[in-house]
Design a protein around this motif. Structure first.
Motif, PDB file in Angstrom:
ATOM      1  N   HIS A  82      -5.940  -5.122 -38.446  1.00  0.00           N
ATOM      2  CA  HIS A  82      -7.324  -4.696 -38.193  1.00  0.00           C
ATOM      3  C   HIS A  82      -7.475  -3.198 -38.398  1.00  0.00           C
ATOM      4  N   ARG A  86     -14.320   0.789 -34.550  1.00  0.00           N
ATOM      5  CA  ARG A  86     -15.076   1.106 -33.335  1.00  0.00           C
ATOM      6  C   ARG A  86     -14.291   2.047 -32.410  1.00  0.00           C
ATOM      7  N   ALA A 372      -9.878  -2.069 -25.221  1.00  0.00           N
ATOM      8  CA  ALA A 372     -10.579  -3.337 -24.976  1.00  0.00           C
ATOM      9  C   ALA A 372     -12.081  -3.172 -25.159  1.00  0.00           C
ATOM     10  N   LYS A 373     -12.613  -2.069 -24.692  1.00  0.00           N
ATOM     11  CA  LYS A 373     -14.045  -1.837 -24.836  1.00  0.00           C
ATOM     12  C   LYS A 373     -14.427  -1.653 -26.302  1.00  0.00           C
ATOM     13  N   GLU A 375     -12.484  -2.617 -29.153  1.00  0.00           N
ATOM     14  CA  GLU A 375     -12.046  -3.646 -30.104  1.00  0.00           C
ATOM     15  C   GLU A 375     -12.093  -5.067 -29.541  1.00  0.00           C
ATOM     16  N   GLY A 376     -12.403  -5.196 -28.250  1.00  0.00           N
ATOM     17  CA  GLY A 376     -12.536  -6.530 -27.673  1.00  0.00           C
ATOM     18  C   GLY A 376     -11.260  -7.043 -27.045  1.00  0.00           C
ATOM     19  N   ILE A 377     -10.184  -7.033 -27.791  1.00  0.00           N
ATOM     20  CA  ILE A 377      -8.929  -7.600 -27.296  1.00  0.00           C
ATOM     21  C   ILE A 377      -8.403  -6.819 -26.090  1.00  0.00           C
ATOM     22  N   ILE A 378      -8.074  -7.549 -25.011  1.00  0.00           N
ATOM     23  CA  ILE A 378      -7.467  -6.918 -23.837  1.00  0.00           C
ATOM     24  C   ILE A 378      -5.953  -6.947 -24.040  1.00  0.00           C
TER      25      ILE A 378
END
Lengths: 449, 449
Positions: A82, A86, A372-373, A375-378
């Motif tokens: 990836h 962001r 996480a904020k 890219e989403g993935i925690i």
């Protein structure tokens, strides 16, 4: 479309693992048996099948991935690369940041890359039962799943602190049919010995390894399996770096600097070794292992022969170590709580081909939440170490205006680590540090090189 | 290589959502406002932005997916289609079984397919805050994450039983910056009313919807968002079925029967509607919604106009319903605990184009564990409903010798549901069933059609 995700097609998936031992000016130091002499294949055969011993000692550059292993890899591999657009925007950095998502596997990390072939080779060799240790549970889950796929029984010694912190990792292993016990346990002499010293010990990977090795050595049907440190484990993980190189070709980019979290070293080596081959061929790339400051083997340990486990059941290996009876504090990145490092990795650090840094616990969680904020993935707490280092590098680029290409390995997701995140949010986490004198004292008994 | 995983390339990713309203002989029944007349766009604008109201009422066949939404989709889409070879071997069935893995998203389910565009359109419309309800937490996580990506505040009313059963779903939403409260809560009149009736209520999706709608309607900065039931939500989910059709083309196969879990209906519709268009064009395919026997709206409810929420704040919709004050038992598939169904879906069931079955809780977990052992992925309890139905169909094929092609949607992973698995292993789960008379009594007050 854009370059948010660089996907590799199935047919471009690597067909071989890369063996770095083939590409050295000076061979790696021998592993030493109980008699102080180089360990022989015979001495390892009580706990490993011959194929894995051959891989452990192999010197050929490429080792073919068996078809049944490739079929299983296919379930989640090739993993995506990836571009973290962001995250870059959030940091306002001119740097380009990329990460490879190894959390796509069913077990949630890079660990199945080695669990699957280890289970496969053991099945071929006629073993019916595997033993292992696990810290955060990433490796234990992976071998429980891999064992299930080849109809092997799996016995997992789980480091006590992680057994308490991550009950659902335990459920996961049990769902796949694995048997899990908190380590130190009453089932082995090594475990009983530790419990006698401290009945409330948090345990360590070193102790759990002693238990799993003792168990496997005492039964003819069983093999021991390890999720890191050994050459064959690092070998299996090289599929990560090989895929990444192909994906950077597709992206038309190439990393200036690579970060990966480092405990035993399998995740770091898996990413770094194929790039090291590129570096030997003239590419410019900096490879940086990121370890916890609470368990700083590469940055503050001694380069010495030491045991891989606490009880001294393994051969002795030349590595960076904090001493085989070092018990790290109960940080939440359980997968990084190991006193030593993979000998191959340690020796490349000592030769100056790889460098290492250490980061504190709280800033790693801060970085994980920011990631996480964006890219989403925690991420897993282990992965947060690489993210912290990558963010720091991106922020340095912001200062300097440099447009570096930064690449890090997202070794796993944090779905089973939310208790750790809760504690971070509640302000309950600590940083840890050691005076060098305490580390020197712990190491005083080790032979130096 | 083999067909273990059928990956779709980025450039073959659907560019439009599919709107089934364009392809009907007879239009869907109107939604009714408080005055008993068809609800107008105006009456919905207090809680939704205009673009989503337009999509709710749209009759064109294809609606373009905005570029910023496609960019975010790209993080995890297209999702892979897997051939479940190992499951087939375990079942010794001649059937071919395929599943689409929607658990790849950062939130772990298909829900971000609609959360991302809903957040996007609200941002465009100038709203700064979203409210919503969540059952199992799959939708709440998704909207928390999507809100974060567009810098929107998110307020989540989480059904009390799930709030207790799934604390780490809550941590996940908080990590993404979402605010989470157990529903019924003291924050709304609807919540206080329910707490007055029963302070220890397990809550329900119907109650939580009332709270989220009331909250949004009372503030100009806020929109209400819903994770299922509404036409625009089903529309966004059609990306799943469209991708699957392309993937079956690549595989050179086509499903005879499709199963997906069904609560509100967005996951089922997302898979089924594009195949329904194929069916209208002459393809043979059976579409089966799988619901819990403890909340059997499609199989035992009445086809009637009813409210979407418990307090009666929403317009009335023609659907299968158990009555808007029906509170389902606390099964672990929290996402399926809804008294009604999406009107579009219900009306297609009533017209005989789609069928429905109900399954008990314990057999769904049994199926989920079998699937996890075969395929690695540990499924969400909701997904276990589709897996149960698919396994039963595969076992019927074993009896009959039929080589059917079975396809089911793996709507999400179960990483936040391990407590439910623990309870299953401990023998603590129950099946639930209702005498038809009890359901009829609950429905007595509803107008019939």
């Amino acid at each position: 479309m854009s370059d948010y995700k660089i996907q590799l097609s199935e047919r471009d998936s690597p067909s071989h693992w890369y063996n770095i031992a083939a590409d050295l000016d000076k061979p790696f130091a021998a592993v030493l048996g109980g008699d102080g002499q180089p360990a022989t294949a015979d001495s390892l055969s009580a706990i490993f099948p011959d194929t894995l011993i051959e891989q452990e000692m192999a010197t050929e550059r490429w080792i073919e991935i068996p078809e049944p292993v490739r079929q299983i890899y296919q379930q989640w591999r090739p993993t995506p690369l990836h571009r973290a657009h962001r995250l870059e925007q959030l940091l306002e950095t001119p740097a380009k940041t990329y990460y490879k998502n190894e959390g796509c596997s069913a077990a949630g990390s890079h660990k199945p890359n080695s669990a699957v072939p280890q289970a496969y080779y053991n099945k071929l060799a006629g073993r019916t039962r595997l033993t292992t240790e696990t810290g955060a549970g990433q490796w234990g889950s992976s071998i429980a799943w891999a064992g299930q796929m080849f109809s092997l029984e799996v016995m997992i010694y789980m480091v006590n602190i992680s057994y308490q912190q991550k009950p659902f990792r335990r459920s996961m292993m049990q769902t796949w049919g694995g048997q899990v016990v908190a380590s130190p346990s009453e089932l082995t002499a090594a475990g009983r010995d530790q419990l006698a010293k401290d009945p409330n010990t948090s345990g360590s990977l070193g102790i759990a390894i002693s238990e799993a090795v003792e168990d496997a050595a005492s039964r003819a049907d069983s093999s021991y399996t390890l999720g890191s440190v050994l050459n064959h484990v690092l070998l299996h993980q090289t599929i990560i770096g090989q895929e990444a190189i192909k994906q950077f070709e597709i992206a038309g980019d190439y990393p200036d600097v690579i970060f990966a979290p480092c405990g035993g070293g399998s995740n770091f080596a898996g990413v770094a070794f194929p790039f090291l081959a590129d570096k030997a061929a003239g590419k410019q790339v900096e490879l940086i292992a990121v370890e916890p400051s609470s368990c700083p083997s590469l940055t503050r340990g001694h380069f010495a022969y030491d045991f891989g486990d606490t009880a001294g059941l393994t051969p002795m290996m030349l590595m960076y170590t904090l001493g085989h009876d070092f018990i790290p504090p109960g940080i939440h990145a359980g997968g990084l709580r190991y006193h030593g490092t993979a000998p191959q990795l340690a020796q490349l650090v000592e030769r100056g081909l790889i460098s290492a840094i250490a980061v504190d616990q709280i800033p790693t969680f801060e970085a994980g939440v920011l990631f996480a904020k964006a890219e989403g993935i925690i991420p897993a707490p282990e992965s947060n170490h690489a993210i912290r280092a990558a963010i720091d590098e991106a922020l340095r680029c912001k200062e300097s205006g440099e447009q570096k290409t930064i690449f890090f390995n997202l070794s796993g997701h944090g779905h089973f680590d939310m208790l750790s995140y809760d504690r971070y949010f509640a302000g309950e986490l600590e940083n840890f540090d050691y005076p060098q004198a305490a580390i020197d004292e712990a190491l005083a008994g080790l032979p130096q090189t």
